[in-house]
Design an enzyme around this catalytic site. Sequence first.
Site, short mmCIF file in Angstrom:
data_model
loop_
_atom_site.label_atom_id
_atom_site.label_comp_id
_atom_site.label_asym_id
_atom_site.label_seq_id
_atom_site.Cartn_x
_atom_site.Cartn_y
_atom_site.Cartn_z
N THR A 32 -9.84 3.94 0.04
CA THR A 32 -10.71 3.42 -1.01
C THR A 32 -12.17 3.65 -0.70
O THR A 32 -12.99 3.85 -1.59
CB THR A 32 -10.47 1.90 -1.16
OG1 THR A 32 -9.13 1.71 -1.54
CG2 THR A 32 -11.36 1.28 -2.20
N TYR A 45 -8.45 3.25 -9.46
CA TYR A 45 -9.27 4.32 -8.90
C TYR A 45 -8.36 5.24 -8.10
O TYR A 45 -7.20 4.92 -7.86
CB TYR A 45 -10.37 3.75 -7.99
CG TYR A 45 -9.80 3.00 -6.82
CD1 TYR A 45 -9.47 1.65 -6.94
CD2 TYR A 45 -9.51 3.65 -5.63
CE1 TYR A 45 -8.88 0.96 -5.90
CE2 TYR A 45 -8.91 2.98 -4.58
CZ TYR A 45 -8.61 1.64 -4.72
OH TYR A 45 -8.01 0.98 -3.70
N THR A 111 -7.33 0.98 3.81
CA THR A 111 -7.09 -0.31 4.46
C THR A 111 -5.61 -0.66 4.59
O THR A 111 -5.25 -1.49 5.41
CB THR A 111 -7.82 -1.44 3.70
OG1 THR A 111 -7.37 -1.44 2.35
CG2 THR A 111 -9.31 -1.27 3.76
N ASP A 112 -4.75 -0.01 3.78
CA ASP A 112 -3.33 -0.39 3.78
C ASP A 112 -2.68 -0.28 5.15
O ASP A 112 -1.90 -1.14 5.55
CB ASP A 112 -2.53 0.49 2.80
CG ASP A 112 -2.86 0.21 1.34
OD1 ASP A 112 -3.64 -0.72 1.07
OD2 ASP A 112 -2.33 0.93 0.47
N LYS A 184 -4.00 -6.70 7.74
CA LYS A 184 -4.42 -6.90 6.35
C LYS A 184 -3.58 -8.04 5.78
O LYS A 184 -2.35 -7.97 5.79
CB LYS A 184 -4.20 -5.60 5.56
CG LYS A 184 -4.77 -5.66 4.15
CD LYS A 184 -4.64 -4.30 3.44
CE LYS A 184 -5.33 -4.33 2.09
NZ LYS A 184 -5.24 -3.06 1.37
N GLU A 305 17.37 -18.07 19.64
CA GLU A 305 18.62 -18.24 18.89
C GLU A 305 19.48 -16.98 18.93
O GLU A 305 20.56 -16.94 18.38
CB GLU A 305 18.30 -18.58 17.42
CG GLU A 305 17.71 -19.96 17.24
CD GLU A 305 17.51 -20.29 15.78
OE1 GLU A 305 18.50 -20.48 15.06
OE2 GLU A 305 16.33 -20.36 15.35
N1 GLU Z 1 -3.99 2.37 -0.79
C1 GLU Z 1 -5.30 2.76 -0.42
C2 GLU Z 1 -5.42 3.08 1.05
O1 GLU Z 1 -4.97 2.37 1.92
C3 GLU Z 1 -6.24 1.77 -0.87
C4 GLU Z 1 -6.54 0.66 0.04
C5 GLU Z 1 -7.91 0.77 0.63
O2 GLU Z 1 -8.35 1.76 1.17
O3 GLU Z 1 -8.55 -0.26 0.53
O4 GLU Z 1 -5.98 4.09 1.35
#
Ligand code: GLU
Length: 348
Positions: A32, A45, A111-112, A184, A305
């Site tokens: 992103t 986007y 971020t994923d 995340k 367990e």
């Molecule tokens: N799915 C995208 C990625 O991980 C968008 C998430 C992001 O970058 O915030 O590249």
Amino acid sequence: MRLLKRAFVIMVLGASMLVAKPTIYILATGGTIAGSGDSALSGSYTSGTVTVDKLIAAVPEINEIATIKGEQIAQIGSQAMNDEVWLKLADRVNALLNDGGVDGIVITHGTDTMEESAYFLNLVTKSKKPVVLVGAMRSGTSMSADGPLNIYNAVNVAMDKASAGKGVLVVMNDKIHAAREVTKTATTAVDTFKSPNTGNIGTVNYGIVNYYLQPTRKHTVSSDFSVKGLKELPRVDVIFGHTNQTADFVETAIEKGAKGIVLAGVGNGNPYPSVEEALIKAAAQGIVVVRTSRTGSGSTSVGAEVDDAKYGFVTSDNLNAAKARVLLQLALTKTNEPSKIQKFYKEY
Ligand code: GLU
């Protein structure tokens, strides 16, 4: 005369030291932070459309504090991150950091899966110099885009002497997180990154860096893992635990040749009975089974367990399933002996 000359040399050296800026490489992989959309008020986007040069041009302030060099390693949404890009990235990070002229590296990343890439690099980077992953929750065309300040902060963290020797770092939303701890936690919130078991190790506010904690597990120069000569990583599958579960996914993992299986089990890493049976079979065939928890924090206890000793299962300490998978991939490049792999989970 000689004294005058010496004074002159000292003055010139002193002046050049005052103006010498650190050299920071920005390695771009997409996400992103390099995304663009049609509207400032839309969550829709495309990831990874903006090149590294444009990313750097969008934050001109970083050129005032460092000599910035950019390289495009990949241009993908991080949901498409894979072993090939990891190995390429790790090789490039190691080559750059072993060049005397590079002071630190910033990696722009979606971020994923940022937490997995950060932990992977934490285990295979052979340098104490700072490596900082950064991303954005809002694309560059969004209202209140968070990418530019995140990049500015990441460059400051990568330049800061106090960042050396802390392993790979993640900078998001004014926080500095250790690669092992960060995850995340929310789909779209700007404050999505947390370190649930330990907290963030520092803060960075408009470039001002402060540290409060020191990561204690093995990483970078003290890590036994290396990507040198590696062309691929072993297959490790994650199985998500739930009620009324079948053994089908475990059986498929075995059939498809997985070398390791990570269970994101319920509670303290517990499997549904049919899944447990299938995992026992997998372990008996030499597939390494690691139990972890789907809860999001806390350690998975050995033998609480589930009779781990009897079945040869391993537990992940407090690594989440995604990170337990990364460590297992690297552990399997060394051994498939469960007791040795259990030791790795206590050390890394
Ligand atoms: N799915 C995208 C990625 O991980 C968008 C998430 C992001 O970058 O915030 O590249």
